[in-house]
Design an enzyme around this catalytic site. Structure first.
Site, short mmCIF file in Angstrom:
data_model
loop_
_atom_site.label_atom_id
_atom_site.label_comp_id
_atom_site.label_asym_id
_atom_site.label_seq_id
_atom_site.Cartn_x
_atom_site.Cartn_y
_atom_site.Cartn_z
N GLU A 283 60.87 77.61 64.29
CA GLU A 283 59.42 77.29 64.67
C GLU A 283 58.38 78.30 64.55
OE1 GLU A 283 57.64 73.22 65.35
OE2 GLU A 283 57.44 73.89 66.85
N HIS A 304 87.10 75.83 64.29
CA HIS A 304 87.74 73.98 63.71
C HIS A 304 86.88 73.20 62.78
CE1 HIS A 304 91.25 75.09 66.66
NE2 HIS A 304 90.51 75.65 67.36
N LYS A 418 53.94 64.57 57.82
CA LYS A 418 53.14 63.99 58.89
C LYS A 418 52.34 62.43 57.63
CE LYS A 418 53.87 66.31 63.41
NZ LYS A 418 52.83 67.27 64.23
O1 PA5 Z 1 56.87 73.90 69.68
C1 PA5 Z 1 55.50 73.20 68.84
O2 PA5 Z 1 54.35 72.36 69.07
C2 PA5 Z 1 56.22 71.58 68.38
O3 PA5 Z 1 57.77 71.21 68.78
C3 PA5 Z 1 55.70 69.86 70.07
O4 PA5 Z 1 55.46 70.74 70.65
C4 PA5 Z 1 55.94 69.18 69.32
O5 PA5 Z 1 55.74 68.61 67.68
C5 PA5 Z 1 55.33 68.28 70.14
O6 PA5 Z 1 54.19 68.12 70.25
P1 PA5 Z 1 53.29 67.17 71.88
O7 PA5 Z 1 53.30 67.87 72.34
O8 PA5 Z 1 51.58 67.27 71.07
O9 PA5 Z 1 53.40 66.22 71.15
#
Ligand code: PA5
Length: 441
Positions: A283, A304, A418
């Site tokens: 990310e 394996h 989303k």
């Molecule tokens: O690293 C990030 O920003 C995302 O993985 C969020 O943590 C994830 O989408 C969850 O978001 P939130 O904590 O707002 O529910």
């Protein structure tokens, strides 16, 4: 402290190229340290190990003590992505693989998927146990945890009554905005704050990680101490700085066609460490058509299954082995007078010795097969060393992404699916998109 060995990449890169990538990584290190790079409003994680107030840890302890006094033996932690993986990683790494420690509740996770079967089975377990809930969402608007929380909130309310429910639900969320904050204010839940300047995947050392880890019975102060010591280690502007070395080598390998990095472990307790690491690097770096794809294997099991591909398949990957120097336990292979399994040559050897020989054998085989290998060593799996490893990989991620020319602290691409999902679920406000997307599926 975390150590790195980039020697297993030596035959794949020129020394002069490595030096020039170290120079680039040092520039990126300067940017990260000065806090003047892209995304610099999300650098709160850098000082969490030394900034975390004792009062916060005491508040976490008091939730733990309160739930203990109620006899809570199951905590359902609801969250996804950065609001989930750090806690799960630490709890899986630190827990006995088979036996739940006495005196601490079992911690399970929900809200990290949309499987109806999964949530039904989590409810099955909750119904047999004395249950409490931690809901974690920085934005307070993420669909998966919101759905799970609505279901568990209803269950806790019906089972224990409204007053008791407000004591059995704790929220970790933004200080002032989002649905979880509003709900907590209305319902009187205890809350912990996710700092504004810490993004989800860098939040394991905030209450996002610390609260569930402490509830599971682990020492969060030791974890913060490990992170603080690692933070000190990584301050030196030096070609010997392990975060600089890691960032330099992975960027050099990437520019030489190695677009996949496999995090390799030889201990099943670290499977979720790899999940946490994959989110952190994927990310942070996967943007603008660039980035190393982070993958993982858990050896020796995956030798394996994936071993064939890594040895002889597309030559696009390099490996980073997360090596644990000391096993916590000692189990030896015994002698057997019949020796029908022909294992007497190992009689008296520790199983961990066999594991180490497998690891070294794989190293040589994979290098021979065209797969460069780095090793990142931690001394053992405990709270202190995990804290150090969390900090190491977060810091190195910042250095690496800046070396690549990417903002490590945003995630613009996460929104695309989303909108489609909301349109398909007919969320109010998405009517036009609903018609459009229905034509395409
Ligand atoms: O690293 C990030 O920003 C995302 O993985 C969020 O943590 C994830 O989408 C969850 O978001 P939130 O904590 O707002 O529910």
């Amino acid at each position: 402290m975390v150590k790195i060995n980039v020697g297993g990449c030596g035959s794949f890169v020129k020394d002069s190229d490595y030096k020039s990538y170290v120079a680039k990584a040092l520039d990126a290190f300067d940017t990260l340290k000065a806090g003047n790079g892209a995304g610099n409003d999300f650098l709160g994680w850098k000082t969490l190990p030394v900034d975390t107030p004792e009062k916060l840890l005491d508040d976490i302890d008091s939730v733990k003590a309160d739930w203990k006094s109620k006899g809570v033996d199951l905590v359902v932690v609801i969250g996804i992505g950065g609001s989930y993986l750090g806690a799960r990683c630490a709890i899986e790494a630190l827990s006995h693989s088979f036996i739940r420690p006495e005196g601490s509740p079992q911690v399970i996770f929900a809200g990290n998927n949309l499987s109806e079967d999964y949530i039904a089975e989590a409810l099955d377990l909750a119904k047999t146990r004395n249950t409490a809930v931690v809901v974690i969402s920085k934005s307070g608007t993420t669909t998966e945890p919101a759905i799970a929380f609505r279901i568990f909130k209803e269950y806790i309310g019906k089972t224990y009554g409204a007053t008791e429910a407000s004591q059995r639900i704790v929220a970790v969320t933004d200080a002032s905005k989002g649905a979880v904050t509003t709900l907590s204010d209305n319902m009187g839940y205890r809350t912990f704050v996710v700092p504004d300047n810490v993004g989800g995947r860098y939040s394991v050392l905030t209450p996002v990680g610390l609260l569930p880890i402490a509830l599971a019975g682990f020492d969060i102060r030791a974890m913060l101490r490990g992170a603080a010591d690692e933070m000190k280690e990584l301050q030196a502007r030096s070609a010997e700085n392990p975060a600089v070395q890691y960032a330099a080598m992975r960027n050099l390998l990437y520019d030489n066609g190695k677009a996949v990095e496999i995090l390799v472990s030889y201990n099943p307790k670290l499977v979720y460490f790899a999940e946490w690491w994959k989110q952190l690097y994927g990310e942070s770096e996967g943007k603008e058509g660039k980035g190393i794809f982070p993958a993982s294997v858990a050896n020796t099991a995956d030798l394996h299954s994936m071993g064939q591909f890594i040895q002889e398949g597309s030559r696009v990957m390099f490996e980073t082995v997360l090596n644990v120097e000391k096993a916590a336990r000692e189990v030896c292979v015994g002698p057997d007078p019949d020796n029908l399994d022909c294992l007497n040559y190992l009689a008296g050897s520790r199983v961990e010795h066999c594991n180490a020989m497998a690891r070294l054998g794989v190293k040589v085989a994979h290098i021979d097969g065209g797969v460069p290998q780095m090793e990142v060593d931690i001394e053992k799996i405990d709270e202190y060393n995990l804290g150090a490893a969390f900090y190491f990989f977060e810091f190195a991620c910042g250095v690496s992404a800046y070396t690549l020319g990417i903002n490590p602290f945003n995630q613009p691409g996460v929104e695309a699916y989303k909108k489609n999902m909301f349109a398909l679920l007919r969320k109010p406000g998405y009517e036009a998109q609903t018609e459009e997307i229905l034509k395409r599926i």
